[in-house]
Write a protein that holds these residues in place. Structure first.
Motif, PDB file in Angstrom:
ATOM      1  N   LYS A  76      -7.950  -2.451   0.719  1.00  0.00           N
ATOM      2  CA  LYS A  76      -7.709  -3.893   0.584  1.00  0.00           C
ATOM      3  C   LYS A  76      -6.226  -4.162   0.788  1.00  0.00           C
ATOM      4  N   ARG A 110       2.541 -14.162  -1.246  1.00  0.00           N
ATOM      5  CA  ARG A 110       2.879 -15.509  -0.749  1.00  0.00           C
ATOM      6  C   ARG A 110       4.121 -15.473   0.133  1.00  0.00           C
ATOM      7  N   GLU A 147       4.842  -1.261  -6.231  1.00  0.00           N
ATOM      8  CA  GLU A 147       6.109  -0.624  -6.577  1.00  0.00           C
ATOM      9  C   GLU A 147       6.497   0.400  -5.516  1.00  0.00           C
ATOM     10  N   ARG A 149       1.848  -2.690 -16.313  1.00  0.00           N
ATOM     11  CA  ARG A 149       2.225  -3.723 -15.331  1.00  0.00           C
ATOM     12  C   ARG A 149       1.079  -4.659 -14.983  1.00  0.00           C
ATOM     13  N   MET A 187       6.461  -4.192  -9.000  1.00  0.00           N
ATOM     14  CA  MET A 187       7.093  -4.197 -10.322  1.00  0.00           C
ATOM     15  C   MET A 187       7.362  -2.758 -10.752  1.00  0.00           C
ATOM     16  N   GLN A 206       3.259 -20.570  -9.464  1.00  0.00           N
ATOM     17  CA  GLN A 206       3.684 -21.728  -8.681  1.00  0.00           C
ATOM     18  C   GLN A 206       2.531 -22.495  -8.048  1.00  0.00           C
ATOM     19  N   ALA A 236       8.369  -1.256  -2.912  1.00  0.00           N
ATOM     20  CA  ALA A 236       9.746  -1.592  -3.312  1.00  0.00           C
ATOM     21  C   ALA A 236      10.627  -0.356  -3.261  1.00  0.00           C
ATOM     22  N   LEU A 237      10.041   0.805  -3.559  1.00  0.00           N
ATOM     23  CA  LEU A 237      10.832   2.035  -3.607  1.00  0.00           C
ATOM     24  C   LEU A 237      11.256   2.529  -2.224  1.00  0.00           C
ATOM     25  N   TYR A 288      -5.596   0.335  -2.394  1.00  0.00           N
ATOM     26  CA  TYR A 288      -4.797  -0.855  -2.127  1.00  0.00           C
ATOM     27  C   TYR A 288      -3.657  -0.550  -1.167  1.00  0.00           C
ATOM     28  N   ARG A 316      16.837 -15.459   7.005  1.00  0.00           N
ATOM     29  CA  ARG A 316      15.788 -15.354   5.987  1.00  0.00           C
ATOM     30  C   ARG A 316      15.425 -16.738   5.478  1.00  0.00           C
ATOM     31  N   CYS A 368      13.998  -7.321   5.339  1.00  0.00           N
ATOM     32  CA  CYS A 368      14.800  -8.434   4.833  1.00  0.00           C
ATOM     33  C   CYS A 368      15.893  -8.806   5.833  1.00  0.00           C
ATOM     34  N   GLY A 381      -3.173 -17.145  -5.723  1.00  0.00           N
ATOM     35  CA  GLY A 381      -2.615 -17.916  -4.607  1.00  0.00           C
ATOM     36  C   GLY A 381      -1.155 -17.610  -4.374  1.00  0.00           C
ATOM     37  N   HIS A 413       5.883   8.067  -6.462  1.00  0.00           N
ATOM     38  CA  HIS A 413       5.434   7.115  -7.484  1.00  0.00           C
ATOM     39  C   HIS A 413       3.971   7.392  -7.809  1.00  0.00           C
ATOM     40  N   ASP A 445      -1.822   1.154 -17.434  1.00  0.00           N
ATOM     41  CA  ASP A 445      -0.598   0.716 -16.759  1.00  0.00           C
ATOM     42  C   ASP A 445      -0.151  -0.600 -17.382  1.00  0.00           C
ATOM     43  N   ASN A 469       8.177 -19.527  -0.966  1.00  0.00           N
ATOM     44  CA  ASN A 469       7.358 -19.527  -2.179  1.00  0.00           C
ATOM     45  C   ASN A 469       6.694 -20.901  -2.286  1.00  0.00           C
ATOM     46  N   THR A 506      -3.852   2.003  -7.078  1.00  0.00           N
ATOM     47  CA  THR A 506      -3.864   0.695  -7.734  1.00  0.00           C
ATOM     48  C   THR A 506      -2.917  -0.248  -7.021  1.00  0.00           C
ATOM     49  N   LEU A 507      -3.168  -1.524  -7.243  1.00  0.00           N
ATOM     50  CA  LEU A 507      -2.303  -2.548  -6.669  1.00  0.00           C
ATOM     51  C   LEU A 507      -0.882  -2.410  -7.215  1.00  0.00           C
ATOM     52  N   GLU A 508      -0.782  -2.093  -8.496  1.00  0.00           N
ATOM     53  CA  GLU A 508       0.531  -1.990  -9.128  1.00  0.00           C
ATOM     54  C   GLU A 508       1.342  -0.859  -8.495  1.00  0.00           C
ATOM     55  N   ALA A 509       0.688   0.271  -8.274  1.00  0.00           N
ATOM     56  CA  ALA A 509       1.399   1.420  -7.702  1.00  0.00           C
ATOM     57  C   ALA A 509       1.807   1.135  -6.259  1.00  0.00           C
TER      58      ALA A 509
END
Lengths: 168, 348, 756
Positions: free
Chosen positions: C276, C281, C132, A22, B1, A46, C135-136, C50, C676, C57, A41, C74, A20, C681, C126-129
């Motif tokens: 997990k 943040r 995303e 990413r 991402m 940041q 977000a989808l 994950y 909001r 929002c 963090g 995904h 992957d 951050n 996975t964390l990446e999947a």
């Protein structure tokens, strides 16, 4: 997507079958290689908790794609001591109580090691404070951190001088 | 991402070909791009990794006395290059006043030029932003905008450009070398970033596939080495974006300012060259009255875009300060707190 | 049997002293500097997947659509947990079983009550999947107008503030006091919403095994978390095993288990695999508590002599639209300054945010910056030095109750810190001092105070056949140094050297240590350890003194004293026996006993119990550009017995930096239309960086307090913020002559105030 990469991590070369693009260096270390000393963090460059050395330079591993670092040499907090012997920066952090909760600590220590290598701060506490400002510590252990970096740097420099004298 | 194709071309030509498709974008160190991607602000379908392109990581002294900085030179390496810091001290100071040591170690010169605004409404996916979504509107206009633009803004966008590095660069007439589908071309850095006008989404003059390969400083840029400063007001002592900043560079001979360069940061959608102020200064004796006049000239066209009238006053004062400090002479070494007012003397 | 009585009647010092009071380095230091300390998110059980939360929002309305299919398509996504697809809960997450059960969002409906609320959870390989996938989901909303800020709506008087304190307290006649005053201050201060922002985001690794649940999660209160989770999932608390050996900071935000942590448990149940879940943040600005904004009006009357005639402190605070937490900001005026008339009152407004919660010095911090600013204003109005003014109005007894203080070395704090700082000779008028580079210099001070609290906690002590000791208590180290300090107390409680004992902590399988909050953990657990140690030694003593073969036989009423792993006859020190010898002869493998630490209601009703301190600050201000930098902070604190001076100093430094941050840096900026947070951050929510922190000095003033608890501990975790925030703000006034009453002090206030 099959993206094999090769990294030298703490002196050990590893072939990694990345699937992957990413994946960041940070998530690679933490989630796929069980090197969890490096902390997440903010994940956005940041806070500095994820600081590692890549090719000798301190960077935020959260903003570095693993795939883009094929071939890189990486040092993490797990790789700075020698066996049970602490790196001088690690020892100085304990001596000066340069941490409380400890979560930012691996990043602080890697940043301190990076700073000493950069050689930009000298023995000026103000320059150390400025150059360590990329590592947030919410507990507020900054005074100890600054003292620890200064002491470790003096220690390392003294050892290097002694080494040079011996070899001369 | 969002998932993306990752390609790592071996040559500039291949890179341009790879990046010429819709949805493709260049990846240098990624310190800004990955942040934007993680925030969902940027969703490229292809990343063209340019970090291994040969020959772009060199600092070259040109025969004409100019300097050519490869786009892949890291910010920290440039700032810590002894020749560079001596010849272009304000640029080095600006570089070191930005971000953190870790980010400067990674960030590249080319990437820094492409840094995007920190406007919170640009980053906030739930807000209307004409940059992200042309025609959507600008929620900053009637929102929390105490740090927004006071120069060159439009009803369509009041964001500011966040770079420190670019501020002295535009002052010193830096030129950007670009490779694109049509071959190589050059652009004054001042023309790279665009003011928002009716098309805030068009942030730079680059076309699809264009790759910044180098930044060039002309011969004359060195002439200001003795009287150059970058001063930056921040909401904390370090690791913060500028509220307002100024780069001042003077060529002083026989007690007169022969030539002045002045640029402001944090006031507009681009690093802001203050030519009107430079004219005021040229030929004048370096004193407080003329600095104040220059400051008024620099901000003559400023108007608040919201709750930020103070920035006009502050920008004038920082101009006076930067000029005062520049006239006093570049310090031997970049101060312990680069760009900080507390690194120098106060009072104008 | 009198042995135990003899032992507990000893002044604590008799056995406590060999380890307590030593500046021991952190026992967990080596783990932390090598990266070996395993925080919750560092765990990775086999088969783990994950979970990533999708957050709202909008701040108010409903979710009308989620693209669950897009997320599920995904690659790597396993499942999407939504209100329509989730494990059943045994209890309504909006039920209020007890005052500490705050309502949480566990996908119980499509309602949105604040921005950043969880509206779905995506679980992936996975964390990446998972990221995303979240977000989808591209949620659609039915939006209602958000209620934002202190003027969002009708105010009301809360039923109580803080933990059950009355919303209004009156002492004397305020109107008469103000009428009699020759000088009056009437000032309104505002403080912003602040977020804890511990460096470690809230995280959980949850593993179900039948109806048993294993959790790694940072917790400041494991037993309470156990109870809450047990209720929600309908399983016995004993089935829940929480591991929380290290917290990457808590500051109150990990005091109660939060909604997102429970969502991790639900996700694990849904997919039948270990899960997990770690907050991003930005997601920490909503569901895990915050310090609410306040608007505080303070009226002070003084006589010609500079003595207070009246002190009135009114606070308006926000709470969420759906739950009740009321920051007791005005209560800061109850204890510090003597005044014949004191009135404190609170009003609340409901807004569309997550519920505010305890954040380091809740009430004390917000109240302190307003009160210390107002006192500074009053002193200035009277033309009296701020320190002298505070000494004139020194409270010899707690003003609102008339109770004597259990101990109060504040005068010494003032004197020592002032001397160290070099306060004498400070010009009364502002804008009088410049440094050699032309920067304006200002000196300010503030008084620090924090109540000496006790909760309830337990410990279990064991002495083994080999003479070694074990102390167990499910305590929490969020950085304050509990592992270290409690180890020191344990060693003394067992009368053993440090290397002769093991202190076990950090899991819910050990005795309930209560909550690490209110600066009370060391006092509470320390007392439990002290009592457990006394009890186990009493058992040992009984074994020895009742055995005629022991040299201690017949010690009787004289009793025995434990020292360095031996019991000695009190009336004949030469007659002694080691723990190991006693156990060996008795043929016992080990002796064990438990102890509890809790407040003594009798002492509490008799005495006012508070820690105190004095903080002096120097700031420099750029006279044209308005940028501010703190350049010196000196604090002296009297907080009872100091267990570990090194840890205590670090705690106080940390608190003082929070105070500096309160005055100059941190603020959550909220869009008034959308509700909001725009700086969710760490780049624009400014906490101090290393370069913001000046050289600091902390002095601890000895205080012997026999009333607060057996060890005389008052706690130091929160007091450092109080006093410091006001000291910095007052220093800015002294440097510039500009009195900024909205915090943090912003550059524009100084720039515009300073003139051209």
């Amino acid at each position: 997507m099959n993206l094999p990469i090769s990294l030298t991590i703490n002196g050990v070369r590893r072939e990694i079958a990345l699937d992957d693009p990413r994946v960041t260096l940070l998530d690679l270390l933490r989630e796929r290689l069980d090197l969890t000393g490096t902390k997440k963090g903010c994940d956005r460059g940041q806070c500095g908790a994820c600081t590692i050395l890549v090719d000798g330079r301190r960077i935020n591993s959260c903003l570095a794609l693993a795939v883009s670092h094929d071939g890189a040499e990486i040092v993490t907090i797990e790789g700075v001591g020698r066996g049970d012997q602490l790196h001088p920066v690690q020892a100085a952090f304990i001596a000066h109580d340069g941490f409380q909760c400890g979560f930012c600590t691996p990043g602080q220590i890697m940043s301190g090691i990076g700073l000493i290598r950069e050689g930009q701060a000298g023995d000026d506490p103000e320059r150390v404070r400025e150059c360590m400002s990329g590592n947030l510590c919410r507990c507020g252990a900054y005074q100890g951190i600054t003292e620890a970096v200064l002491e470790a740097q003096a220690d390392i420099n003294a050892k290097n001088t002694a080494k040079q004298r011996r070899s001369a | 991402m969002m998932n993306f194709d990752y390609v790592r071309p071996a040559s500039v030509a291949d890179a341009i070909a790879e990046a010429s498709e819709k949805g493709a974008t260049y990846l240098a160190s990624g310190t800004n791009l990955l942040d934007l991607m993680k925030g969902g602000v940027s969703r490229p379908s292809r990343l063209v990794d340019v970090t291994r392109l040969p020959g772009l990581d060199r600092i070259e002294h040109l025969a004409d006395g100019g300097l050519r900085i490869g786009a892949l030179v890291r910010n920290a390496d440039l700032a810590h290059d002894a020749d560079f810091a001596r010849n272009y001290p304000a640029i080095a100071e600006a570089l070191l006043s930005g971000a953190s040591a870790q980010l400067r170690n990674a960030a590249t010169v080319g990437g820094n030029l492409m840094q995007r605004t920190r406007c919170a409404y640009f980053y906030d996916a739930g807000s209307a932003c004409n940059r992200r979504w042309p025609g959507a509107g600008c929620d900053a206009l009637k929102g929390e905008n105490r740090l927004h633009a006071v120069l060159g803004w439009s009803e369509g966008c009041i964001a500011t450009h966040p770079s420190d590095f670019c501020v002295p660069l535009v002052g010193l007439d830096a030129v950007v070398e670009i490779e694109g589908k049509g071959g190589r071309r050059e652009l004054p850095l001042e023309a790279l970033h665009r003011l928002p006008g009716e098309t805030p989404e068009r942030e730079t003059a680059l076309e699809r596939g264009d790759l910044i390969v180098a930044l060039r400083l002309p011969t004359e840029a060195k002439n200001f080495a003795g009287h150059s400063r970058y001063i930056k007001v921040r909401e904390r002592t370090s690791y913060a974006f500028a509220v307002v900043s100024a780069a001042a560079a003077l060529r002083i001979e026989d007690g007169k300012i022969r030539e002045a360069r002045l640029a402001l940061g944090g006031v507009a959608a681009k690093p802001w060259r203050a030519r009107g102020a430079e004219q005021v200064l040229a030929g004048a004796a370096p004193d407080a009255a003329v600095y104040r006049e220059a400051a008024r000239a620099a901000l003559a066209d400023a108007k608040p875009s919201g709750d930020n009238a103070f920035k006009i006053e502050l920008a004038q004062r920082i101009v006076v300060r930067a000029l005062t400090l520049a006239a006093a002479g570049t310090p031997d070494r970049i101060p312990a707190l680069p760009g900080s007012p507390f690194s120098s003397v106060a009072g104008a | 049997m009198t042995v135990e009585l003899n032992l507990t009647r000893d002044p604590a010092h008799l056995r406590h002293g060999s380890n307590i009071g030593q500046p021991l380095r952190r026992t967990d230091g080596a783990l932390k500097v090598t990266g070996k300390a395993r925080y919750a998110a560092d765990n990775h059980p086999p088969g783990m997947v994950y979970a990533v939360i999708a957050t709202s929002c909008i701040a108010r309305g409903r979710v009308t659509a989620l693209c669950v299919d897009a997320a599920k398509r995904h690659p790597g996504v396993i499942d999407v947990m939504t209100p329509a697809h989730k494990p059943e809960l045994a209890e309504d997450p909006d039920a209020k079983g007890n005052p500490f059960a705050f309502r949480m969002e566990l996908l119980q409906s499509d309602e949105v009550r604040y921005a950043n609320q969880a509206i779905a959870v995506v679980i992936a390989e996975t964390l990446e999947a998972a990221t995303e996938g979240a977000a989808l989901l591209s949620p659609r909303y039915q939006v209602e107008i958000a209620r934002v800020g202190l003027d969002a709506g009708e105010t009301y008087v809360p039923p109580a503030v803080g933990i059950g304190h009355p919303a209004e307290v009156r002492h004397g006649d305020i109107d008469a006091g103000l009428a009699a005053a020759s000088k009056r201050i009437d000032a309104t201060y505002e403080t912003p919403a602040q977020y804890h922002n511990a460096m470690e985001p809230h995280a959980i690794v949850a593993v179900w095994d039948g109806d048993r649940l294993f959790i790694d999660t940072p917790s400041q209160g494991m037993a309470m978390a156990q109870m809450r989770i047990a209720g929600l999932f309908g399983i016995p608390p004993a089935n829940i095993h929480i591991n929380s050996p290290f917290l990457g900071g808590g500051f109150g935000s990990k005091g109660l288990v939060s909604g997102p942590q429970v969502l991790g448990v639900m996700a694990a149940k849904l997919v039948g695999r270990p899960v997990k879940l770690v907050l991003r943040r930005s997601q920490m600005y909503g569901p895990v508590g915050h310090r609410p904004p306040t608007r505080q009006r303070i009226r002070i009357g003084t006589g010609d002599d500079g003595l207070l005639t009246a002190l009135e402190h009114e606070a308006r605070i926000t709470t969420s639209s759906f739950d009740d937490f009321y920051e007791p900001a005005a209560d800061a005026s109850h204890t510090l300054y003597a005044s014949p008339a004191i009135r404190t009152a609170h009003q609340a407004v409901r807004v569309d945010t997550g519920t505010p919660l305890f954040m380091r010095a809740p009430g004390e911090a917000t109240g302190s910056i307003a009160l210390e600013s107002a006192i500074d204003e009053a002193a200035f109005a009277c033309g009296i030095d701020p320190l002298e003014f505070r000494l004139k109005n020194y409270a010899e007894v707690e003003p609102t109750t008339g109770k004597p203080f259990s101990s109060k070395a504040l005068r010494q704090c003032y004197a020592k810190a002032a001397e160290r700082f070099g306060w004498a000779g400070r010009p009364l008028q502002p804008k009088q001092m410049r440094d050699e580079n032309g920067f304006l210099v200002g000196w300010g001070m503030g008084t620090a105070t924090f109540p000496a609290l006790m909760f309830q906690g337990n410990a279990r002590a064991v002495i083994r056949a080999d003479g070694r000791g074990v102390m167990e208590s499910g305590a929490h180290d969020m950085g304050q140094g509990a592992w270290t300090a409690l180890t020191q107390i344990s060693a003394d409680a067992l009368a053993l050297d440090l290397d002769q004992i093991s202190f076990l902590s950090g899991t819910s399988d050990l005795p309930d240590a209560g909550i690490a909050g209110g600066s009370a953990h060391t006092a509470t657990v320390g007392a439990a350890i002290h009592n457990a140690g006394a009890a186990v030694i009493a058992k040992l003593a009984e074994l020895a003194t009742s055995d005629e073969r022991s040299p201690l036989f017949g010690a009787g009423n004289a009793g025995v004293v434990a020292r360095a792993g031996r019991l000695h006859r009190r009336d004949d020190d030469a007659r002694s026996e080691s723990y190991a010898e006693i156990l060996a002869r008795a043929g016992v493998a080990e002796v064990e006993a438990s102890g509890t630490g809790a407040a003594d209601p009798a002492a509490q009703s008799q005495y006012a119990m508070h820690a105190h301190g004095a903080v002096f600050a120097e700031v420099k201000v750029d006279p044209e550009l308005g940028q501010i930098r703190a350049t010196r902070l000196v604090g002296a604190f009297a907080a009872g017995r100091i267990i570990n001076p090194l840890m205590v100093r670090s705690q106080l430094y940390g608190g003082m930096i929070w105070g500096l941050s309160f005055a100059l840096h941190e603020e959550a900026v909220m869009d008034k239309r959308s509700g909001r947070i725009l700086n969710a951050n760490l780049a624009e929510y400014h906490v101090p960086v290393n370069a913001d922190v000046p050289p600091m000095e902390v002095i601890t003033v000895d205080e012997h307090d026999p009333h607060v608890n057996p060890l005389g501990i008052k706690g130091v975790g929160e007091i450092g913020i109080t006093g410091s925030a006001g000291a910095v703000a007052n220093a800015v006034f002294h440097a510039t002559g500009i009195r900024v009453r909205n915090f943090p002090i912003k550059i524009e206030e100084v720039v515009m105030g300073l003139g051209g």
